[in-house]
Design an enzyme around this catalytic site. Structure first.
Site, short mmCIF file in Angstrom:
data_model
loop_
_atom_site.label_atom_id
_atom_site.label_comp_id
_atom_site.label_asym_id
_atom_site.label_seq_id
_atom_site.Cartn_x
_atom_site.Cartn_y
_atom_site.Cartn_z
N GLU A 135 -29.38 34.41 54.57
CA GLU A 135 -29.13 33.24 53.71
C GLU A 135 -30.34 32.31 53.80
O GLU A 135 -30.94 32.17 54.89
CB GLU A 135 -27.89 32.52 54.23
N ASN A 188 -26.62 27.59 46.58
CA ASN A 188 -27.05 28.42 47.70
C ASN A 188 -26.85 29.85 47.21
O ASN A 188 -25.71 30.32 47.10
CB ASN A 188 -26.17 28.11 48.91
N LYS A 212 -23.09 30.85 46.43
CA LYS A 212 -22.14 30.61 47.54
C LYS A 212 -20.97 29.73 47.12
O LYS A 212 -21.16 28.65 46.56
CB LYS A 212 -22.88 29.98 48.72
N GLU A 246 -24.15 21.17 53.37
CA GLU A 246 -24.18 22.06 52.20
C GLU A 246 -23.35 21.47 51.05
O GLU A 246 -23.70 21.68 49.88
CB GLU A 246 -23.67 23.45 52.57
N CYS A 290 -22.79 33.72 54.16
CA CYS A 290 -22.46 32.97 55.36
C CYS A 290 -21.00 32.57 55.55
O CYS A 290 -20.19 33.40 55.93
CB CYS A 290 -23.37 31.75 55.45
N ASN A 346 -26.72 31.60 58.34
CA ASN A 346 -27.41 30.67 59.25
C ASN A 346 -26.28 29.98 60.02
O ASN A 346 -25.62 29.09 59.45
CB ASN A 346 -28.19 29.60 58.48
N1 ING Z 1 -22.99 28.31 58.52
C1 ING Z 1 -21.87 28.38 59.37
C2 ING Z 1 -21.01 29.62 59.13
O1 ING Z 1 -20.00 29.60 58.46
C3 ING Z 1 -20.07 27.25 60.49
C4 ING Z 1 -21.05 27.14 59.34
C5 ING Z 1 -20.52 27.36 61.83
C6 ING Z 1 -18.71 27.27 60.24
C7 ING Z 1 -19.60 27.49 62.86
C8 ING Z 1 -17.79 27.40 61.29
C9 ING Z 1 -18.23 27.50 62.59
O2 ING Z 1 -21.38 30.63 59.72
C10 ING Z 1 -23.09 28.40 57.16
N2 ING Z 1 -24.31 28.24 56.64
O3 ING Z 1 -22.12 28.60 56.44
#
Ligand code: ING
Length: 300
Positions: free
Chosen positions: A46, A106, A123, A142, A168, A193
């Protein structure tokens, strides 16, 4: 059998000072390594071209838009397409899309071995928050910088099968896989990410890699599809992001996985025909699903 040799091209950290030119050079190196392993397809993460900028609160639109691509390919990304065509290799690429109409997404694209863009996805599940939350060690904006994607989840006939994409956070939501499963998807490509630390729920941090595997393995098995999940990993601007890029079979088994937090190519020979026994038996949707009982899932 219909073998697709896949290269999951995990990227290590990209710092704010790294130019697109430097990043593209790293990606070309991974692409060449993939070609040496006779890969048909290379999967990039991503937002591959820049540091994960939603970690910062920014107000100047020009500063924000510096992280977006106005055209694809652009001058900086053209070498990717040229090299892919020379090597006879396809790829998927995640980037921040700024459309001519001024809309921001995204986005991920699927590019075939002739360097033609054959698929695009924007996304849909945007995690984090929209307002400045200075209590957080870092932001996750985001919802501020991107619109919710407007292309749903499609599939495209390429590389000998039905290919799909998500991005993601989409991978944490079963609906993302099922919408493509209902289109008989055979391989889902996704980049991520994922910060190790989730400020609103720090007790989840120790489970970051487990949750990453859990959702992709479940999605693969429950929809009889391959899943290729590729990380941008390592410490970017002080924020650690998990690696663990994985190639997952329709059985739900992880058959290839990254071991570092840096640029790393994971290669696997993926037989798309392995999807058939699951689609024909356990997850024969026509035979077993009861959509009339599922209404609550799509209610607001
Ligand atoms: N990053 C993370 C993901 O869904 C996240 C956001 C991190 C959500 C940790 C929940 C827990 O992997 C992105 N860019 O969506």
């Amino acid at each position: 059998s219909r073998i697709v040799t896949v290269g999951a091209a995990q990227m290590g950290p990209i710092q704010r000072a790294h130019s697109r030119r430097e990043v593209v050079a790293r990606m070309v190196e991974l692409m060449r390594e993939a070609a040496s392993h006779r890969c048909d397809l290379v999967v990039f993460p991503e937002l591959t071209l820049t540091t994960f900028f939603p970690r910062w609160w920014m107000e100047d639109q020009a500063e924000i838009d510096a992280f977006f691509e106005r055209e694809m390919p652009s001058n900086e990304t053209a070498p990717l397409f040229t090299e892919a065509k020379r090597l006879g290799i396809g790829f998927s690429l995640g980037y921040a899309e700024l459309t001519p109409e001024g809309r921001r997404f995204n986005t991920a694209i699927l590019v075939n071995k002739s360097a033609e863009i054959v698929g695009k996805y924007r996304k849909i599940h945007l995690p984090g928050h929209a307002g400045h939350e200075p209590w957080r060690a870092f932001q996750h904006l985001e919802k501020r910088y991107f619109e919710v994607g407007d292309l749903s989840w499609g599939t495209w006939n390429a590389f000998g099968g039905a290919m799909g994409m998500m991005i993601c956070n989409d991978r944490r939501w079963p609906e993302s896989y099922r919408v493509m499963g209902l289109q008989s998807v055979e391989m889902i490509l996704l980049g991520y990410n994922t910060p190790r630390h989730n400020p609103p729920a720090p007790d989840h941090d120790r489970l970051s890699e487990f949750h990453n595997q859990l959702v992709m393995q479940a999605g693969a098995y429950q929809n009889g599809t391959w899943v290729v999940g590729v990380a941008k990993a390592g410490v970017e601007e002080g924020c650690e992001m998990i690696g663990g890029s994985s190639i997952i079979a329709p059985t739900g088994e992880v058959i290839g996985q990254a071991l570092t937090q840096d640029d790393e190519l994971v290669v696997a020979r993926c037989d798309l025909d392995l999807t058939k026994s699951y689609k024909a038996t356990t997850f024969n949707f026509d035979m077993h699903r009861q959509p009339d009982q599922y209404r609550r899932i799509v209610e607001q």
